[in-house]
Design an enzyme around this catalytic site. Structure first.
Site, PDB file in Angstrom:
ATOM      1  N   SER A   1       0.846  -1.188   0.000  1.00 33.82           N
ATOM      2  CA  SER A   1       0.000   0.000   0.000  1.00 33.82           C
ATOM      3  C   SER A   1       0.881   1.237   0.000  1.00 33.82           C
ATOM      4  O   SER A   1       2.003   1.201   0.518  1.00 33.82           O
ATOM      5  CB  SER A   1      -0.881   0.017   1.258  1.00 33.82           C
ATOM      6  OG  SER A   1      -1.518   1.277   1.425  1.00 33.82           O
TER       7      SER A   1
ATOM      8  N   TYR B   1      -1.539  -0.756  10.321  1.00 33.13           N
ATOM      9  CA  TYR B   1      -1.634  -1.072   8.894  1.00 33.13           C
ATOM     10  C   TYR B   1      -0.392  -0.608   8.146  1.00 33.13           C
ATOM     11  O   TYR B   1       0.192  -1.355   7.351  1.00 33.13           O
ATOM     12  CB  TYR B   1      -2.887  -0.423   8.310  1.00 33.13           C
ATOM     13  CG  TYR B   1      -3.133  -0.769   6.860  1.00 33.13           C
ATOM     14  CD1 TYR B   1      -3.673  -1.999   6.504  1.00 33.13           C
ATOM     15  CD2 TYR B   1      -2.837   0.136   5.846  1.00 33.13           C
ATOM     16  CE1 TYR B   1      -3.903  -2.321   5.173  1.00 33.13           C
ATOM     17  CE2 TYR B   1      -3.066  -0.163   4.518  1.00 33.13           C
ATOM     18  CZ  TYR B   1      -3.604  -1.405   4.188  1.00 33.13           C
ATOM     19  OH  TYR B   1      -3.821  -1.713   2.861  1.00 33.13           O
TER      20      TYR B   1
END
Length: 243
Positions: free
Chosen positions: A132, A145
């Site tokens: 990501s 995350y």
């Protein structure tokens, strides 16, 4: 292109993983779709296994069964993740942080280890880690995350070197804003991207299909950022300036 190839996709119940699994099936690969959520696929060449990426035993059992049925695995897409978790660092529990790391990073590592064994003896192998842009740019509350995806980039870099004596290449894809759910987009949502739009699953699918192509064995240890140019954009908050 992918006929007779076995492709293993984690997090395939919905979103990006679902789109990736169906794309490979459409190109005649035999797809092994993994998720913790029960899922039914209409495609005859997709086998679904329910498994928790936190469980080493469950992952090993899936690979064992797949190798028994198909003899080998050629492509691994580490997509499965706890992707919508954000919580203030003042409130997050260590158990919650551990869960995100266990699924997103440790789960990908377990799958990679099992894939390497399942691919032994083949002359072609590909691992793609779906990371990501949050590995590098982030917002408050995304510590768990972001750390998991940063770790995935580092894992990609090291595995590419560790597997240099094998036919396996290891690359990462870092998506930016990809619209996978049904919601309305504003003009600002679109226009703030240098490409003039928000991403769609096909943007990530196309990159996966390119990187796992048998001819593309010189792209190795790379992280391909697919975000419409957003991470190259310098943004200052200024009440006189509008997007």
């Amino acid at each position: 292109m992918y006929k007779n190839k076995v492709v293993f996709v984690t997090g395939a119940a919905n979103g990006l993983g679902n789109a990736i699994a169906k794309a490979y099936a459409k190109l005649n690969a035999f797809v092994i779709a993994i998720d913790i959520v029960d899922t039914k696929f209409n495609e005859k060449n997709i086998d679904f296994y329910k498994a928790d990426l936190k469980s080493e035993d469950q992952i090993k059992n899936v690979f064992k069964d797949v190798v028994k049925k198909h003899g080998s695995v050629h492509v691994l897409i580490n997509n499965g993740a706890i992707s919508k978790f954000n919580k203030s660092i003042f409130d997050i529990e260590l158990s919650e942080f551990d869960d995100v790391i266990s699924v997103n990073l440790r789960g990908s590592f377990i799958c990679s280890k099992e894939f390497i064994k399942a691919n032994e003896g083949e002359n072609y192998g590909r691992i793609i880690n779906i990371a990501s842009t949050r590995f590098n740019q982030n917002e408050a509350g995304w510590e768990a995350y972001g750390a998991s995806k940063g770790g995935l980039i580092s894992l990609t870099n090291t595995m590419a070197i560790s597997l240099s004596e094998t036919p396996i290449t290891v690359n990462a894809i870092s998506p930016g804003w990809i619209k996978v759910d049904d919601y309305e987009l504003s003009d600002i949502d679109k226009k703030q991207h240098p490409s003039g739009r928000v991403g769609v699953p096909k943007d990530i699918v196309n990159a996966c299909l390119f990187l796992t192509n048998e001819d593309n064995d010189f792209i190795n240890g790379s992280n391909i950022i697919i975000d419409g140019g957003m991470t190259k954009k310098m943004i200052y908050i200024d009440d006189k300036w509008n997007l």
